[in-house]
Scaffold this motif. Structure first.
Motif, PDB file in Angstrom:
ATOM      1  N   PRO A  30       0.838  -1.206   0.000  1.00 53.73           N
ATOM      2  CA  PRO A  30       0.000   0.000   0.000  1.00 53.73           C
ATOM      3  C   PRO A  30       0.872   1.254   0.000  1.00 53.73           C
ATOM      4  CG  PRO A  30      -0.712  -1.530   1.699  1.00 53.73           C
ATOM      5  CD  PRO A  30       0.528  -2.079   1.105  1.00 53.73           C
ATOM      6  N   LYS A  31       0.388   2.317  -0.626  1.00 58.00           N
ATOM      7  CA  LYS A  31       1.151   3.542  -0.779  1.00 58.00           C
ATOM      8  C   LYS A  31       1.527   4.151   0.568  1.00 58.00           C
ATOM      9  CE  LYS A  31      -0.243   5.062  -5.307  1.00 58.00           C
ATOM     10  NZ  LYS A  31      -0.739   6.151  -6.107  1.00 58.00           N
ATOM     11  N   LYS A  32       0.662   4.059   1.522  1.00 60.97           N
ATOM     12  CA  LYS A  32       0.921   4.658   2.820  1.00 60.97           C
ATOM     13  C   LYS A  32       2.140   3.990   3.471  1.00 60.97           C
ATOM     14  CE  LYS A  32      -1.617   6.228   6.836  1.00 60.97           C
ATOM     15  NZ  LYS A  32      -2.854   6.165   7.559  1.00 60.97           N
ATOM     16  N   GLN A  33       2.177   2.670   3.404  1.00 62.03           N
ATOM     17  CA  GLN A  33       3.324   1.958   3.980  1.00 62.03           C
ATOM     18  C   GLN A  33       4.593   2.245   3.177  1.00 62.03           C
ATOM     19  OE1 GLN A  33       2.299  -2.164   4.121  1.00 62.03           O
ATOM     20  NE2 GLN A  33       1.074  -1.958   6.004  1.00 62.03           N
ATOM     21  N   HIS A  34       4.456   2.378   1.883  1.00 56.78           N
ATOM     22  CA  HIS A  34       5.601   2.678   1.029  1.00 56.78           C
ATOM     23  C   HIS A  34       6.195   4.047   1.406  1.00 56.78           C
ATOM     24  CE1 HIS A  34       8.169   2.546  -2.466  1.00 56.78           C
ATOM     25  NE2 HIS A  34       7.689   3.724  -2.892  1.00 56.78           N
ATOM     26  N   HIS A  35       5.347   5.039   1.579  1.00 55.89           N
ATOM     27  CA  HIS A  35       5.817   6.377   1.946  1.00 55.89           C
ATOM     28  C   HIS A  35       6.435   6.377   3.343  1.00 55.89           C
ATOM     29  CE1 HIS A  35       4.360   8.288  -1.617  1.00 55.89           C
ATOM     30  NE2 HIS A  35       3.085   7.925  -1.395  1.00 55.89           N
ATOM     31  N   ILE A  40      11.158   6.649   6.889  1.00 55.81           N
ATOM     32  CA  ILE A  40      12.015   6.040   7.912  1.00 55.81           C
ATOM     33  C   ILE A  40      13.442   5.917   7.384  1.00 55.81           C
ATOM     34  CG2 ILE A  40      12.478   3.897   9.160  1.00 55.81           C
ATOM     35  CD1 ILE A  40       9.429   3.586   9.444  1.00 55.81           C
ATOM     36  N   GLU A  41      13.580   5.485   6.147  1.00 49.76           N
ATOM     37  CA  GLU A  41      14.914   5.359   5.552  1.00 49.76           C
ATOM     38  C   GLU A  41      15.609   6.715   5.497  1.00 49.76           C
ATOM     39  OE1 GLU A  41      17.027   4.027   1.344  1.00 49.76           O
ATOM     40  OE2 GLU A  41      14.865   3.791   1.586  1.00 49.76           O
ATOM     41  N   ALA A  42      14.920   7.756   5.083  1.00 47.99           N
ATOM     42  CA  ALA A  42      15.498   9.101   5.019  1.00 47.99           C
ATOM     43  C   ALA A  42      15.879   9.581   6.415  1.00 47.99           C
ATOM     44  CB  ALA A  42      14.526  10.070   4.369  1.00 47.99           C
ATOM     45  N   GLY A  43      15.037   9.292   7.403  1.00 46.25           N
ATOM     46  CA  GLY A  43      15.348   9.696   8.778  1.00 46.25           C
ATOM     47  C   GLY A  43      16.588   9.003   9.318  1.00 46.25           C
ATOM     48  N   VAL A  44      16.715   7.718   9.035  1.00 51.43           N
ATOM     49  CA  VAL A  44      17.889   6.966   9.484  1.00 51.43           C
ATOM     50  C   VAL A  44      19.147   7.505   8.804  1.00 51.43           C
ATOM     51  CG1 VAL A  44      18.995   4.694   9.438  1.00 51.43           C
ATOM     52  CG2 VAL A  44      16.604   4.907  10.110  1.00 51.43           C
ATOM     53  N   LYS A  45      19.071   7.769   7.498  1.00 53.20           N
ATOM     54  CA  LYS A  45      20.213   8.326   6.780  1.00 53.20           C
ATOM     55  C   LYS A  45      20.622   9.675   7.370  1.00 53.20           C
ATOM     56  CE  LYS A  45      19.562   6.269   2.198  1.00 53.20           C
ATOM     57  NZ  LYS A  45      19.266   6.560   0.789  1.00 53.20           N
ATOM     58  N   LEU A  46      19.617  10.504   7.658  1.00 51.77           N
ATOM     59  CA  LEU A  46      19.880  11.817   8.225  1.00 51.77           C
ATOM     60  C   LEU A  46      20.537  11.700   9.600  1.00 51.77           C
ATOM     61  CD1 LEU A  46      19.536  14.860   7.810  1.00 51.77           C
ATOM     62  CD2 LEU A  46      17.305  14.673   8.902  1.00 51.77           C
ATOM     63  N   ALA A  47      20.059  10.780  10.411  1.00 48.81           N
ATOM     64  CA  ALA A  47      20.622  10.583  11.749  1.00 48.81           C
ATOM     65  C   ALA A  47      22.070  10.093  11.663  1.00 48.81           C
ATOM     66  CB  ALA A  47      19.768   9.606  12.538  1.00 48.81           C
TER      67      ALA A  47
END
Length: 141
Positions: A30-35, A40-47
């Motif tokens: 589902p799109k919601k889970q995909h987004h 989450i991936e972007a947040g982890v990369k940023l951290a």
């Protein structure tokens, strides 16, 4: 397909390999889970990148005083090297002068009090303190 297989197929030596007719079905997310996964991936990369930046900054701050002290030591060493180079140049010039056959007579004259018989010794004296007297050289008999 490699070039050999294409050649064999075009000549008719081998039959082309047929891909299997089994189709793979992909499960739809589902799109919601995909987004959410992308967020989450972007947040982890940023951290992680922020952590790397923090570690790099703290390392630079810790190394800055050492770098300054090393630069001061290097500056002192460069000054000493310049002094030693000047001293070595002077010594080399003096060495060359002492071992130059054309100047050996002049060096011997400088190091002893003797002068050539055809020369007159002149002594400079301050005119305010004393009158200079010039004496002709004595003839050795």
């Amino acid at each position: 397909m490699s070039a050999i297989q294409r050649y064999q197929t075009s000549v008719g030596l081998a039959e082309p390999a047929q891909p299997p007719s089994v189709r793979v079905r992909r499960r739809r997310v589902p799109k919601k889970q995909h987004h959410r996964a992308i967020a989450i991936e972007a947040g982890v990369k940023l951290a992680v990148n922020s952590l790397f930046a923090l570690v790099a900054a703290s390392t630079i701050i810790r190394l800055a005083p050492d770098m300054r002290s090393h630069q001061k030591q290097l500056k002192v060493i460069h000054q000493e090297v310049e002094l030693m180079e000047a001293r070595v140049d002077g010594l080399q010039t003096n060495f060359k002068r002492h071992f130059d056959p054309q100047q050996s007579y002049r060096v011997m004259q400088e190091q002893s009090s003797r002068i050539a018989p055809n020369q007159v010794q002149i002594i400079w004296v301050d005119s305010n303190t004393q009158q200079a007297t010039i004496q002709p050289p004595t003839q050795n008999q």
